[in-house]
Design an enzyme around this catalytic site. Structure first.
Site, PDB file in Angstrom:
ATOM      1  CG  HIS A 120      -0.143  -0.129   2.521  1.00  0.00           C
ATOM      2  ND1 HIS A 120      -0.061  -1.313   3.224  1.00  0.00           N
ATOM      3  CD2 HIS A 120       0.611   0.763   3.232  1.00  0.00           C
ATOM      4  CE1 HIS A 120       0.687  -1.140   4.298  1.00  0.00           C
ATOM      5  NE2 HIS A 120       1.114   0.106   4.317  1.00  0.00           N
ATOM      6  NE  ARG A 226       8.731  -7.296   9.523  1.00  0.00           N
ATOM      7  CZ  ARG A 226       7.603  -6.626   9.296  1.00  0.00           C
ATOM      8  NH1 ARG A 226       7.541  -5.706   8.345  1.00  0.00           N
ATOM      9  NH2 ARG A 226       6.515  -6.886  10.011  1.00  0.00           N
ATOM     10  CG  ASP A 228       4.558  -4.168   6.766  1.00  0.00           C
ATOM     11  OD1 ASP A 228       4.669  -4.475   7.969  1.00  0.00           O
ATOM     12  OD2 ASP A 228       3.621  -3.485   6.311  1.00  0.00           O
ATOM     13  CE  LYS A 231      -4.037 -12.746   8.116  1.00  0.00           C
ATOM     14  NZ  LYS A 231      -4.230 -12.628   9.587  1.00  0.00           N
ATOM     15  CG  HIS A 232      -2.986  -7.528   4.463  1.00  0.00           C
ATOM     16  ND1 HIS A 232      -4.326  -7.578   4.764  1.00  0.00           N
ATOM     17  CD2 HIS A 232      -2.334  -7.553   5.651  1.00  0.00           C
ATOM     18  CE1 HIS A 232      -4.480  -7.605   6.071  1.00  0.00           C
ATOM     19  NE2 HIS A 232      -3.293  -7.586   6.642  1.00  0.00           N
ATOM     20  CD  GLU A 255       3.511  -8.070   9.609  1.00  0.00           C
ATOM     21  OE1 GLU A 255       3.213  -7.598  10.716  1.00  0.00           O
ATOM     22  OE2 GLU A 255       3.276  -7.498   8.527  1.00  0.00           O
ATOM     23  N   GLY A 260      -1.424 -19.548  15.347  1.00  0.00           N
ATOM     24  CA  GLY A 260      -0.896 -20.877  15.611  1.00  0.00           C
ATOM     25  C   GLY A 260      -0.386 -21.525  14.343  1.00  0.00           C
ATOM     26  CG  HIS A 326       7.024  -3.617  14.237  1.00  0.00           C
ATOM     27  ND1 HIS A 326       7.429  -4.399  13.188  1.00  0.00           N
ATOM     28  CD2 HIS A 326       5.969  -2.895  13.778  1.00  0.00           C
ATOM     29  CE1 HIS A 326       6.666  -4.157  12.132  1.00  0.00           C
ATOM     30  NE2 HIS A 326       5.771  -3.257  12.460  1.00  0.00           N
TER      31      HIS A 326
END
Length: 474
Positions: A120, A226, A228, A231-232, A255, A260, A326
Site C-alpha cells: 500500500h 522483510r 511487511d 498476508k495482504h 510477515e 498458531g 514490533h
C-alpha cells in the site's frame, strides 16, 4: 573400550580432523544463514551507524532497519506509509545516511536487512482525494531543492508522480479478516470513517517500480528484505516483484501473523499458502504460539521438545524465530501476544539455544510506552544468549530431559541449555552414558559464570533454580 575419563583426549584428536574438514568446507560453503538478527526498530540510521562497534561486539551479524523511502510524520507507523519509493527521506534519515550506515556495518561484518512495504501507499485522504503519489506538494518540494533531492534519488524522474489511480484497487475496507479475497484485495482501515491505506495492485507498472526500488536497495548493500503485510498480498504479486535476480544472494521473509500452526484457521488460510506458493521464509508465528502455550498457565515445557513434528513450528530453513515483534506491543489488536517479562526472557533462551530458524531480537525506543524493550539489544543476559547461539551454530540438538516445568537439551558437545519455567527448583537426573558431551570438563553458564556443569560419571543431576535458564558452554 576407551575409558570415559579419557574421552576428552579422544575428542581432542578427532577435533583436529574435524577442524581440517571445517576449514575446507568453509571455503566452499556460503556463510551460515542462522546469524542472530537485531531488529533495530525505528532507530535512526545515524544511531545504528554510531553503535556499529557495539552491535558487532554483542554478536549480532544482521541488523533489520525500518522502511527506507520517502515518508513523513514522527510516529513509528508513519514509516509504514510510503509516499515515494524513488528516494530515502524520512525522520530516520536520507539516502546518504542510509548508505553510510550500510557501509559502516559492512566494514564490521554485519549485514543490513530492510523492511519493505509493497502492499500500500500512505493514507493521505485528509490531505487530498486523488491517488497520485507522491503528489503535487511533494513534487513542489523536490523542485524547490532539486540538487539535494536528485542527489539522494534511487531511481526515476522526481519531476513527475510515480503512481496514479490506475495502480490501486477499490476503495473498500477489509471487513471479514477470514475472507482471503478481501484481505488481499481491499484496504487496511482503522475504523471510524478512516479511508484506509490505498491498496496497490500488481500491474506491470507497479511491479516495475518496486523492482527498481528493491534493486536500488540491493545496490546499496542491503542483504535481506522483510516483506511487511505479506498476508495482504497474493503470492502472484510478491513473486512478480521478487524475481530470482532480485532475490539472488538475499534473505527474504514475510510477515504473516497467525494464531498458531497446523489446524489454526489463519495458518491454513494464509501462512500455509504463502509457504506453498513462494520460496520465502516467514516469521515463525506457529512456534511463538507454542512458546506462549508452553510457558503459560497449564502449559508444559515438553511441548517444546519437537514443535515441528506436531505442526507448531516452521521448517528451520524458512523460520524467523522471535519472542516479540514490533506489531505486538504497538497494535492494540495484538497486545494479547505479549508474554510475561520473565517468560519472554526464558523464551529467548529457547530460541537462541535451539538448533533451527534465524533468531531475531527486538529493541525499540519505547514507542509502545511499555518501557520493556529499550536497549534490549544491549542487555547482558540477552548478549550472553547471542554468544551461546554463535558458539553452538552448526551443531546438532538432542533433548536430554523434559517435563511440565523443565526442558534440557544439548547442542553437539559444545553446550547445554536448561530452562525451568516454574516457581520451584527442579532436580533432574540424566543418563550420560550415551551422550556426546565431554566428561571431566567444565561447562560454564553464559548467563551466570558461577554455575558449572562437570560430568564425572554415568548420571548427572541438573539442579535448576526457579524461573531461570542456564546456557552452559564448554
Amino acid at each position: 573400550m576407551i575409558s570415559r575419563a579419557f574421552r576428552p583426549f579422544r575428542a581432542l584428536r578427532a577435533s583436529f580432523r574435524t577442524l581440517a574438514f571445517l576449514v575446507l568446507a568453509a571455503i566452499a560453503a556460503p556463510a551460515a544463514q542462522a546469524d542472530a538478527i537485531l531488529h533495530a526498530f525505528n532507530w535512526r540510521y545515524a544511531d545504528v551507524q554510531a553503535r556499529a562497534d557495539q552491535i558487532r561486539d554483542a554478536g549480532y551479524r544482521i541488523v533489520l532497519v525500518s522502511p527506507a523511502y520517502k515518508s513523513e510524520g514522527s510516529a513509528w507507523w508513519a514509516r509504514y506509509q510510503p509516499q515515494d519509493f524513488r528516494l530515502i527521506h524520512n525522520p530516520l534519515g536520507d539516502t546518504t545516511a542510509f548508505r553510510n550506515m550500510v557501509t559502516a556495518l559492512q566494514q564490521r561484518g554485519i549485514r543490513v536487512y530492510a523492511d519493505i512495504v509493497m502492499n500500500h501507499m500512505a493514507n493521505e485522504a485528509f490531505k487530498r482525494s486523488d491517488l497520485n503519489y507522491p503528489g503535487s506538494a511533494v513534487l513542489s518540494t523536490y523542485a524547490g531543492n532539486a540538487t539535494y533531492y536528485n542527489g539522494i534519488r534511487l531511481f526515476g524522474d522526481l519531476r513527475n508522480n510515480v503512481l496514479s489511480g490506475n495502480d490501486f484497487g477499490p476503495a473498500r475496507c477489509i471487513v471479514d479478516y477470514n475472507n482471503v479475497w478481501e484481505v488481499q484485495n481491499y484496504r487496511l482501515c482503522g475504523g471510524s470513517g478512516d479511508a484506509g491505506l490505498p491498496d496497490l495492485v500488481g500491474n506491470s507498472w507497479v511491479v516495475a517500480q518496486q523492482q527498481q526500488y528493491l534493486q536500488a536497495l540491493k545496490n546499496l548493500g542491503v542483504k535481506g528484505f522483510r516483506i511487511d503485510a505479506a498476508k495482504h498480498m497474493p503470492a502472484s504479486f510478491m513473486n512478480a516483484v521478487l524475481t530470482p535476480t532480485i532475490k539472488s544472494g538475499m534473505h527474504v521473509f514475510g510477515e504473516v501473523i497467525t494464531g498458531g500452526g497446523a489446524g489454526n484457521g489463519e495458518y491454513d488460510r494464509f501462512l500455509a499458502p504463502y509457504l506453498r506458493d513462494t520460496d520465502h521464509a516467514a516469521y515463525d508465528f506457529p512456534l511463538h504460539n507454542q512458546l506462549r502455550s508452553a510457558f503459560g498457565f497449564g502449559g508444559r515445557m515438553s511441548q517444546l521438545v519437537d514443535p515441528l513434528a506436531v505442526g507448531q513450528a516452521l521448517q528451520p530453513s524458512r523460520a524467523i524465530t522471535f519472542t516479540i515483534t514490533h506489531d505486538i506491543p504497538n497494535n492494540g489488536g495484538f497486545r494479547y501476544l505479549i508474554m510475561d517479562p520473565t517468560d519472554e526472557t526464558l523464551a529467548y533462551a529457547y530460541i537462541f539455544g535451539r538448533n533451527g530458524g534465524v533468531p531475531m531480537l527486538y529493541s525499540d525506543n519505547n514507542e509502545s510506552g511499555d518501557n520493556r524493550w529499550v536497549n534490549a539489544w544491549n542487555r547482558s543476559d540477552l548478549k550472553a544468549m547471542v554468544r551461546f547461539h554463535n558458539t553452538a551454530q552448526g551443531t546438532d540438538q538432542q533433548v536430554l530431559a523434559s517435563g511440565d516445568c523443565h526442558l534440557i537439551f544439548r547442542r553437539g558437545d559444545r553446550g547445554i541449555v536448561a530452562i525451568n519455567k516454574c516457581g520451584n527448583s527442579v532436580a533432574v537426573p540424566v543418563n550420560m552414558n550415551n551422550s556426546v558431551l565431554w566428561w571431566n570438563t567444565d561447562y560454564r553458564d553464559a548467563l551466570d559464570s558461577m554455575s558449572v556443569v562437570r560430568i564425572t560419571n554415568g548420571t548427572y543431576t541438573f539442579n535448576l533454580p526457579p524461573r531461570r535458564a542456564r546456557m552452559w558452554l564448554r
